[in-house]
Design a protein around this motif. Structure first.
Motif, PDB file in Angstrom:
ATOM      1  N   THR A 335     -36.947  50.664 -13.856  1.00  0.00           N
ATOM      2  CA  THR A 335     -37.629  51.450 -14.960  1.00  0.00           C
ATOM      3  C   THR A 335     -37.065  51.804 -16.043  1.00  0.00           C
ATOM      4  O   THR A 335     -37.199  52.090 -17.222  1.00  0.00           O
ATOM      5  N   PHE A 340     -39.941  46.865 -21.396  1.00  0.00           N
ATOM      6  CA  PHE A 340     -41.478  47.089 -20.866  1.00  0.00           C
ATOM      7  C   PHE A 340     -42.281  46.093 -21.570  1.00  0.00           C
ATOM      8  O   PHE A 340     -43.235  45.409 -21.080  1.00  0.00           O
ATOM      9  N   GLY A 344     -43.228  44.946 -18.218  1.00  0.00           N
ATOM     10  CA  GLY A 344     -44.014  46.138 -17.992  1.00  0.00           C
ATOM     11  C   GLY A 344     -44.900  45.545 -16.820  1.00  0.00           C
ATOM     12  O   GLY A 344     -45.129  46.210 -15.710  1.00  0.00           O
ATOM     13  N   ILE A 378     -42.171  54.922 -16.377  1.00  0.00           N
ATOM     14  CA  ILE A 378     -43.360  54.102 -16.531  1.00  0.00           C
ATOM     15  C   ILE A 378     -44.613  54.741 -17.366  1.00  0.00           C
ATOM     16  O   ILE A 378     -45.238  54.130 -18.118  1.00  0.00           O
ATOM     17  N   PRO A 393     -51.427  52.107 -15.214  1.00  0.00           N
ATOM     18  CA  PRO A 393     -50.566  53.179 -14.364  1.00  0.00           C
ATOM     19  C   PRO A 393     -51.076  54.329 -13.943  1.00  0.00           C
ATOM     20  O   PRO A 393     -50.994  54.694 -12.590  1.00  0.00           O
TER      21      PRO A 393
END
Length: 441
Positions: A335, A340, A344, A378, A393
């Motif tokens: 991470t 990302f 991601g 994240i 997320p």
């Protein structure tokens, strides 16, 4: 003094018989010295007497700790004789002498230097390639003890051909079915101990500092990757192999590239699939150093399929705490270092958030810290994406009861890490404000 002792010991050697040799006690005298009969036997022209006193010497070393018995053997002036036996045509004498030399080399640095000064390293290097299993094992063991003593003695092992001999054992090749195809000797019970000793030696050498270029040319690391990926390899062999790779990938990015190019990543898949917790722990530790690398190395990790077993280890409460902690490091490093925009969704699809949420429940402060770091990374980079989707997320974390766990960590009376508590509170404030208040109990 040693020369005078030996000179005196040779007096009357003509009447020293095999019966006399057999009656020697496999022990030190009351004065802590080697029995005088051994000294006489070492000077005998009779090969049977010679062999008998060598065996007695080995038994004396077996019966006492090195701290008590090695110095009397050195003081008696036997080291040159023992080292010269490494050149014997008798494989039993070679094996016995190599065993004794290995035990002397387990003593102090000064005692080990006596072995080297007598010319042991080139002889041991030659015997390491012996077709006789006992001879080869004892010679490699001796080289391992010498190399593991200190950086100075390790350099002498390298300068006098010992390292090349160890690498040769790893890379030993047999002819294939067509007698033209060359293939690495498979791992089996017959050669397992030699491989373990050889890798142990190389681990010590790596641990005491080494030049990457010295080893790259030997093709050592591709063979180590093969050993790690071989399901027949013993647990000790896997552990030692992982230690070598761990030392390599904890260097710079070029060192990590050497490991990846050698085939480390698919070998780690095999290590993680095994049932030994310590092997899994070492494999995760090694993987965490790869995910701490550059973008190309991170992508190589993701392409290898390693993410799934790492997450599986992290979420499985049956695994040891330290093993799960290392798995958490792998993901939290991802991470931090992944781009990302490119990976991601791979992290989300790979259940990294589920793993990090599970890591909050591990009874280990460092695991909680790495989990909070990973979750924060994240959310900061992807938290606003697809807020209404079940795969966002935030939705994943809610489904995993992460807000409640974050609150529990923040409010824990057993945990005294104020920064960790503050980080948990910040996540709750920014993304899950409905959980800011303490839970009612």
């Amino acid at each position: 003094m040693a020369e005078e002792t030996l000179k005196g010991a040779t007096a009357g050697l003509a009447v020293f018989t095999l019966q006399d040799a057999s009656e020697i006690q496999a022990s030190l005298t009351e004065y802590g010295e080697v029995p005088s009969g051994l000294l006489r036997g070492f000077r005998s022209e009779d090969p049977e007497i010679h062999k008998a006193v060598v065996i007695k010497t080995r038994k004396i070393l077996q019966n006492f700790p090195p701290s008590q018995v090695v110095q009397p053997v050195v003081d008696a002036g036997l080291v040159p004789d023992l080292v010269s036996l490494l050149d014997s045509d008798d494989t039993q004498l070679q094996s016995e002498a190599a065993w004794i030399v290995a035990n002397i080399a387990s003593g102090t640095t000064r005692q080990t230097e006596k072995i080297i000064d007598a010319g042991a390293i080139p002889k041991l290097a030659r015997l390491a390639a012996s077709p006789n299993e006992d001879v080869s094992d004892n010679a490699v063991w001796a080289l391992a003890n010498i190399a593991g003593d200190s950086a100075i003695l390790r350099d002498r092992v390298e300068d006098e051909g010992g390292i090349n001999a160890l690498v040769t054992i790893l890379n030993h090749e047999d002819l294939g079915p067509t007698n033209t195809q060359r293939r690495a000797t498979p791992v089996d019970e017959a050669n397992m101990q030699s491989l373990e000793y050889a890798v142990q030696s190389l681990e010590w050498i790596c641990d005491r500092g080494f030049e990457r270029s010295d080893f790259v040319e030997t093709e050592m690391f591709p063979r180590l990757a093969q050993l790690l990926a071989d399901s027949s390899s013993s647990i000790p062999l896997q552990k030692k192999t992982l230690k070598c790779f761990g030392l390599l990938v904890s260097g710079n990015e070029d060192d990590t590239d050497v490991a990846i190019n050698a085939g480390l990543l698919p070998a780690l898949l095999v290590a993680l699939a095994g049932g030994n917790q310590q092997v899994r722990e070492s494999a995760c530790w090694t993987a965490s150093n790869i995910t701490a690398g550059n973008q190309r190395q991170v992508q190589a990790f993701l392409d290898s399929g390693l993410l799934e077993p790492v997450v599986r280890i992290l979420v499985d409460g049956q695994n040891y705490t330290i093993c799960r902690r290392e798995a958490c490091w792998v993901i939290s490093n991802l991470t931090e270092n992944a781009v990302f925009d490119k990976v991601g969704q791979t992290l989300i699809a790979g259940c990294c958030l589920d793993g990090l949420a599970a890591a909050l429940l591990i009874p280990d402060r460092q695991s909680k810290e790495r989990a909070v770091l990973g979750i924060t990374n994240i959310l900061e980079r992807m938290g606003s994406q697809g807020l209404e989707a079940d795969t966002s997320p935030l939705a994943i974390l809610r489904s995993a009861s992460c807000p409640q766990t974050l609150r529990a960590v923040r409010d824990s009376r057993e945990l005294h890490d104020l920064q960790l508590k503050k980080d948990c509170h910040n996540i709750l404030t920014r993304y899950f404000p409905e959980y800011i208040r303490r839970a009612r109990v």
